[in-house]
Design a protein around this motif. Structure first.
Motif, PDB file in Angstrom:
ATOM      1  N   GLY A 184       0.832  -1.192   0.000  1.00 56.01           N
ATOM      2  CA  GLY A 184       0.000   0.000   0.000  1.00 56.01           C
ATOM      3  C   GLY A 184       0.868   1.244   0.000  1.00 56.01           C
ATOM      4  N   ASP A 185       0.249   2.426  -0.089  1.00 55.21           N
ATOM      5  CA  ASP A 185       1.056   3.648  -0.115  1.00 55.21           C
ATOM      6  C   ASP A 185       1.407   4.154   1.280  1.00 55.21           C
ATOM      7  OD1 ASP A 185      -1.452   4.588   0.569  1.00 55.21           O
ATOM      8  OD2 ASP A 185      -1.722   5.821  -1.225  1.00 55.21           O
ATOM      9  N   ILE A 186       0.907   3.460   2.329  1.00 54.31           N
ATOM     10  CA  ILE A 186       1.301   3.770   3.701  1.00 54.31           C
ATOM     11  C   ILE A 186       2.159   2.660   4.285  1.00 54.31           C
ATOM     12  CG2 ILE A 186       0.475   4.122   6.067  1.00 54.31           C
ATOM     13  CD1 ILE A 186      -1.960   5.492   4.951  1.00 54.31           C
ATOM     14  N   GLY A 187       1.774   1.435   4.007  1.00 56.07           N
ATOM     15  CA  GLY A 187       2.495   0.303   4.568  1.00 56.07           C
ATOM     16  C   GLY A 187       2.360  -0.919   3.682  1.00 56.07           C
ATOM     17  N   SER A 188       3.057  -1.959   4.059  1.00 57.77           N
ATOM     18  CA  SER A 188       2.979  -3.212   3.315  1.00 57.77           C
ATOM     19  C   SER A 188       3.103  -4.383   4.278  1.00 57.77           C
ATOM     20  CB  SER A 188       4.070  -3.284   2.245  1.00 57.77           C
ATOM     21  OG  SER A 188       5.356  -3.238   2.841  1.00 57.77           O
ATOM     22  N   VAL A 189       2.762  -5.551   3.778  1.00 58.61           N
ATOM     23  CA  VAL A 189       2.798  -6.739   4.618  1.00 58.61           C
ATOM     24  C   VAL A 189       3.252  -7.929   3.786  1.00 58.61           C
ATOM     25  CG1 VAL A 189       0.347  -7.208   4.192  1.00 58.61           C
ATOM     26  CG2 VAL A 189       1.443  -8.188   6.203  1.00 58.61           C
ATOM     27  N   GLU A 190       4.091  -8.783   4.385  1.00 59.07           N
ATOM     28  CA  GLU A 190       4.530 -10.030   3.784  1.00 59.07           C
ATOM     29  C   GLU A 190       4.018 -11.176   4.647  1.00 59.07           C
ATOM     30  OE1 GLU A 190       8.743  -9.986   3.681  1.00 59.07           O
ATOM     31  OE2 GLU A 190       8.868  -8.297   2.290  1.00 59.07           O
ATOM     32  N   PHE A 191       3.622 -12.245   3.995  1.00 65.68           N
ATOM     33  CA  PHE A 191       2.959 -13.342   4.699  1.00 65.68           C
ATOM     34  C   PHE A 191       3.500 -14.664   4.171  1.00 65.68           C
ATOM     35  CE2 PHE A 191      -1.425 -15.616   5.012  1.00 65.68           C
ATOM     36  CZ  PHE A 191      -1.022 -16.297   6.155  1.00 65.68           C
ATOM     37  N   SER A 192       4.110 -15.460   5.039  1.00 70.54           N
ATOM     38  CA  SER A 192       4.533 -16.810   4.682  1.00 70.54           C
ATOM     39  C   SER A 192       3.529 -17.776   5.286  1.00 70.54           C
ATOM     40  CB  SER A 192       5.934 -17.104   5.228  1.00 70.54           C
ATOM     41  OG  SER A 192       6.330 -18.413   4.886  1.00 70.54           O
ATOM     42  N   ILE A 193       2.665 -18.318   4.438  1.00 67.99           N
ATOM     43  CA  ILE A 193       1.478 -19.016   4.921  1.00 67.99           C
ATOM     44  C   ILE A 193       1.832 -20.274   5.699  1.00 67.99           C
ATOM     45  CG2 ILE A 193      -0.643 -20.188   4.196  1.00 67.99           C
ATOM     46  CD1 ILE A 193      -0.769 -18.221   1.840  1.00 67.99           C
ATOM     47  N   ASN A 194       2.689 -21.128   5.146  1.00 66.21           N
ATOM     48  CA  ASN A 194       2.983 -22.392   5.817  1.00 66.21           C
ATOM     49  C   ASN A 194       3.786 -22.209   7.100  1.00 66.21           C
ATOM     50  OD1 ASN A 194       1.646 -23.667   3.760  1.00 66.21           O
ATOM     51  ND2 ASN A 194       3.477 -24.267   2.645  1.00 66.21           N
ATOM     52  N   GLU A 195       4.432 -21.055   7.257  1.00 65.54           N
ATOM     53  CA  GLU A 195       5.215 -20.793   8.463  1.00 65.54           C
ATOM     54  C   GLU A 195       4.443 -19.983   9.491  1.00 65.54           C
ATOM     55  OE1 GLU A 195       8.862 -18.955   7.351  1.00 65.54           O
ATOM     56  OE2 GLU A 195       9.344 -20.464   5.857  1.00 65.54           O
ATOM     57  N   GLY A 196       3.278 -19.472   9.122  1.00 57.11           N
ATOM     58  CA  GLY A 196       2.517 -18.641  10.055  1.00 57.11           C
ATOM     59  C   GLY A 196       3.218 -17.341  10.395  1.00 57.11           C
ATOM     60  N   LEU A 197       3.975 -16.793   9.452  1.00 58.29           N
ATOM     61  CA  LEU A 197       4.796 -15.610   9.699  1.00 58.29           C
ATOM     62  C   LEU A 197       4.261 -14.414   8.921  1.00 58.29           C
ATOM     63  CD1 LEU A 197       7.428 -14.267  10.774  1.00 58.29           C
ATOM     64  CD2 LEU A 197       8.544 -15.081   8.679  1.00 58.29           C
ATOM     65  N   ILE A 198       4.094 -13.279   9.626  1.00 58.56           N
ATOM     66  CA  ILE A 198       3.719 -12.013   8.988  1.00 58.56           C
ATOM     67  C   ILE A 198       4.758 -10.964   9.337  1.00 58.56           C
ATOM     68  CG2 ILE A 198       1.963 -10.231   8.715  1.00 58.56           C
ATOM     69  CD1 ILE A 198      -0.120 -12.070   9.682  1.00 58.56           C
ATOM     70  N   TYR A 201       5.377  -3.587   7.480  1.00 60.59           N
ATOM     71  CA  TYR A 201       6.226  -2.423   7.241  1.00 60.59           C
ATOM     72  C   TYR A 201       5.338  -1.173   7.225  1.00 60.59           C
ATOM     73  CZ  TYR A 201       9.467  -5.980   5.488  1.00 60.59           C
ATOM     74  OH  TYR A 201      10.270  -7.083   5.366  1.00 60.59           O
ATOM     75  N   HIS A 202       5.873  -0.055   7.745  1.00 63.84           N
ATOM     76  CA  HIS A 202       5.164   1.228   7.698  1.00 63.84           C
ATOM     77  C   HIS A 202       6.135   2.280   7.190  1.00 63.84           C
ATOM     78  CE1 HIS A 202       3.038   4.868   8.970  1.00 63.84           C
ATOM     79  NE2 HIS A 202       1.943   4.122   9.029  1.00 63.84           N
ATOM     80  N   LYS A 203       5.669   3.159   6.327  1.00 66.29           N
ATOM     81  CA  LYS A 203       6.564   4.111   5.666  1.00 66.29           C
ATOM     82  C   LYS A 203       7.239   5.073   6.641  1.00 66.29           C
ATOM     83  CE  LYS A 203       3.126   7.676   4.404  1.00 66.29           C
ATOM     84  NZ  LYS A 203       3.798   8.798   5.090  1.00 66.29           N
ATOM     85  N   ASP A 204       6.642   5.276   7.823  1.00 63.52           N
ATOM     86  CA  ASP A 204       7.198   6.221   8.794  1.00 63.52           C
ATOM     87  C   ASP A 204       8.007   5.541   9.894  1.00 63.52           C
ATOM     88  OD1 ASP A 204       6.026   8.374   7.466  1.00 63.52           O
ATOM     89  OD2 ASP A 204       4.131   8.129   8.556  1.00 63.52           O
ATOM     90  N   LYS A 205       8.211   4.236   9.767  1.00 63.27           N
ATOM     91  CA  LYS A 205       8.954   3.513  10.803  1.00 63.27           C
ATOM     92  C   LYS A 205      10.069   2.700  10.175  1.00 63.27           C
ATOM     93  CE  LYS A 205       4.855   3.080  13.746  1.00 63.27           C
ATOM     94  NZ  LYS A 205       3.935   2.133  14.431  1.00 63.27           N
ATOM     95  N   LYS A 206      11.201   2.606  10.877  1.00 60.51           N
ATOM     96  CA  LYS A 206      12.323   1.829  10.373  1.00 60.51           C
ATOM     97  C   LYS A 206      12.066   0.330  10.557  1.00 60.51           C
ATOM     98  CE  LYS A 206      16.250   4.957  10.729  1.00 60.51           C
ATOM     99  NZ  LYS A 206      17.611   5.128  11.301  1.00 60.51           N
TER     100      LYS A 206
END
Length: 267
Positions: A184-198, A201-206
């Motif tokens: 998205g234009d504010i943040g993004s998300v990555e998801f590994s389904i079989n590992e249950g991992l998310i 990311y946010h544009k204003d945070k490191k």
């Protein structure tokens, strides 16, 4: 058995029997859970729309909708936490399906890969809404013991929101892997389904924030059955409706047409 009166029927037979068996079950008054894909074609499945209360009595078996992390991502998108969604990708690498399959049908039915993994199509339709056009390419590649036709499919789509989506499917990589990314234009998300991992990311945070929860595959099937029981009691509505299943199948058919005819296909 239907003549004796059944409250609910789980249809998990070969795809060509999904709609005929569903009609028998619906005629008997039962609620039904139909394995994906809903039928051999969207046109065939559309006959089920004519049944009274079809949207309350029919659930389609995209059990991954019950994944807790996928639900979190859906909430993030709907709440605006990621801003305007620009791009999404869903990828499945699943040669292991062929190695451990109990029947070899995928190696004899053309386009089994894309029909088998309409899950990835459902992911993007669920998160981004309806699509307006699809372009795809496919190939049968590699010196592998199991070689369905095709064994690699790449799909690009434009959604009605304006977002671009891509889907990768293959019966080539082992060990298996299943991932998703939403930008998205504010943040993004990555998801590994079989590992249950998310990862968030946010544009204003490191950096990123990471969450991991145990992935228990059977829980999704149990929740799916609980929904069917709730439908029978008129206490729940389908998590995945008949229309959802038909839309995923239309998308699938458009992708196959695009592969064959080498053109964009409108939905």
């Amino acid at each position: 058995a239907l003549e004796e009166g059944m409250d609910g029927v789980f249809i998990c037979v070969p795809t060509g029997l999904h709609v005929p068996f569903a009609k028998l079950a619906l005629d008997s008054g039962a609620c039904v859970l139909i394995e994906k894909p809903v039928g051999l074609s969207a046109a065939e499945a559309e006959v089920l729309i004519e049944y009274p209360d079809a949207e309350k009595r029919i659930q389609i078996g995209y059990m991954n909708r019950y994944n807790a992390q996928l639900q979190k991502i859906k909430q993030l998108i709907d709440s605006g936490a990621l801003g305007n969604i620009l791009y999404a990708n869903a990828s499945v690498y699943t040669y292991g399906t062929l190695l451990f399959a109990k029947t070899p049908f995928r190696e004899h039915e053309e386009w089994a890969l894309i029909r088998d993994y309409t899950h990835e199509i459902d992911f993007l339709l669920y998160l981004l809404g309806p699509a307006e056009e699809v372009a795809a390419m496919s190939a049968t590649l590699g010196n592998l013991d199991h070689l369905p036709r095709p064994n690699i499919v790449e799909i690009t789509s434009r959604f009605c929101s304006g977002a671009i989506g891509s889907i990768h499917m293959d019966y080539a990589r082992y060990p298996d892997k299943r991932t998703m990314e939403i930008i998205g234009d504010i943040g993004s998300v990555e998801f590994s389904i079989n590992e249950g991992l998310i990862r968030y990311y946010h544009k204003d945070k490191k950096g990123f924030r990471e969450e991991r929860e145990p992935f228990i595959r059977d829980d999704m099937f149990s929740d799916q059955i609980e929904t069917l029981i709730g439908m029978i009691k008129k206490e729940a509505v389908p998590m995945v409706s008949l229309n959802d299943g038909i839309e995923a199948l239309r998308f699938c058919e458009a992708a196959i047409t695009s592969c064959v005819e080498k053109r964009f296909v409108a939905l």
